[in-house]
Design an enzyme around this catalytic site. Sequence first.
Site, PDB file in Angstrom:
ATOM      1  N   THR A 168     -32.040  48.064 110.083  1.00 39.12           N
ATOM      2  CA  THR A 168     -30.959  47.761 111.032  1.00 39.12           C
ATOM      3  C   THR A 168     -30.364  49.082 111.488  1.00 39.12           C
ATOM      4  OG1 THR A 168     -30.439  45.600 110.124  1.00 39.12           O
ATOM      5  CG2 THR A 168     -28.616  46.792 111.132  1.00 39.12           C
ATOM      6  N   ARG A 196     -30.788  31.544 111.465  1.00 40.74           N
ATOM      7  CA  ARG A 196     -29.828  32.266 110.628  1.00 40.74           C
ATOM      8  C   ARG A 196     -29.191  33.415 111.431  1.00 40.74           C
ATOM      9  NH1 ARG A 196     -29.555  37.943 108.962  1.00 40.74           N
ATOM     10  NH2 ARG A 196     -28.685  38.046 106.868  1.00 40.74           N
ATOM     11  N   GLY A 198     -26.887  36.876 111.032  1.00 41.02           N
ATOM     12  CA  GLY A 198     -26.401  37.844 110.048  1.00 41.02           C
ATOM     13  C   GLY A 198     -25.027  38.381 110.400  1.00 41.02           C
TER      14      GLY A 198
HETATM   15  N1  ASP Z   1     -27.373  43.212 107.975  1.00 40.48           N
HETATM   16  C1  ASP Z   1     -28.591  42.741 108.574  1.00 40.48           C
HETATM   17  C2  ASP Z   1     -28.603  41.233 108.516  1.00 40.48           C
HETATM   18  O1  ASP Z   1     -28.284  40.678 107.488  1.00 40.48           O
HETATM   19  C3  ASP Z   1     -29.841  43.263 107.909  1.00 40.48           C
HETATM   20  C4  ASP Z   1     -29.864  44.728 107.550  1.00 40.48           C
HETATM   21  O2  ASP Z   1     -28.867  45.419 107.670  1.00 40.48           O
HETATM   22  O3  ASP Z   1     -30.922  45.211 107.141  1.00 40.48           O
HETATM   23  O4  ASP Z   1     -28.994  40.625 109.481  1.00 40.48           O
END
Ligand code: ASP
Length: 295
Positions: A168, A196, A198
């Site tokens: 991310t 889903r 995030g």
């Molecule tokens: N925070 C992101 C999510 O849960 C994933 C990540 O940061 O790697 O969608």
Amino acid sequence: MSIIVVHGGAGRVSDQNRRSLALEGVKEAVQIGWDILNKGGSAVDAVEAAVVSMENNPNFNAGLGSVVTRDKTIEMDALIMDGSTREIGGVIGISRVKNPITLSRHILDKETHVLFFGEHAEKLWEKYGFQLINPDELFTDRILQRYENFMKDQEMEVDDPEGRKYGTVGAVALDANGNLAAATSTGGVLGKMTGRVGDTPIIGAGTYADEDVAVSATGIGEYIIKGMMGINVKIFSQTNSFTNACDKALSHFKGAIGKAGLIAVNNKGEWSARKTTQDLIFAKLDDSGLEVFDV
Ligand code: ASP
């Protein structure tokens, strides 16, 4: 004074080659954002440009190189917030736009609504005069391989969130006029359920900016949402040093799999990059120079 900090995700990066590619990517992104700030540009322009550069880089989990859902589809989330105006633009679950953060920026600039999902967000992209892409263009061999591994051994991925590696992307900046901004973009979590959402597009959780702080988070989104990480950096910084405030915001949901990282700057130009994961790929650039994650 101006400052920009970018991240390329939290987790564990055991492969040295991948680590150097990620470090190169965040260095390039922070330089792009800094060049804008250095010419008197705004924090919101700087964070957008830095994130675009990482969305275009297949070594990160955003834009090109986004991870896939359990059903092998791409569902990207992004959000950008201008701290000086509190204007926000964000998208949820899109797959046909190469740069979700630029679509988010257009929403921030042009719409009275702040968040759009799926095909409705994508229709805006066309309304703004851009072409939609085929989601296949965002797939990389590396992600498809990781997806195959995930399907073979789902338990490993679920029980070992650090094994999700990094990806991310996010940026926070303070410009010469004292304005703060934050931007985050992601493909989410490998093997997530379709639908889903995030933490990235949740204001005050994965992304937040106001006149005091700008925050971009990464890690297991469910914990970042439950811990309201972005807004808690602001709340804790009223009574703590900036770094302690970031640690407290992180430990608000710390637990067996409550793994996350964050980058933050405040209106005094203080910055922090903290994590409960093994790695957090980041780079910072200000008048005192470049600093990168390097352990
Ligand atoms: N925070 C992101 C999510 O849960 C994933 C990540 O940061 O790697 O969608």
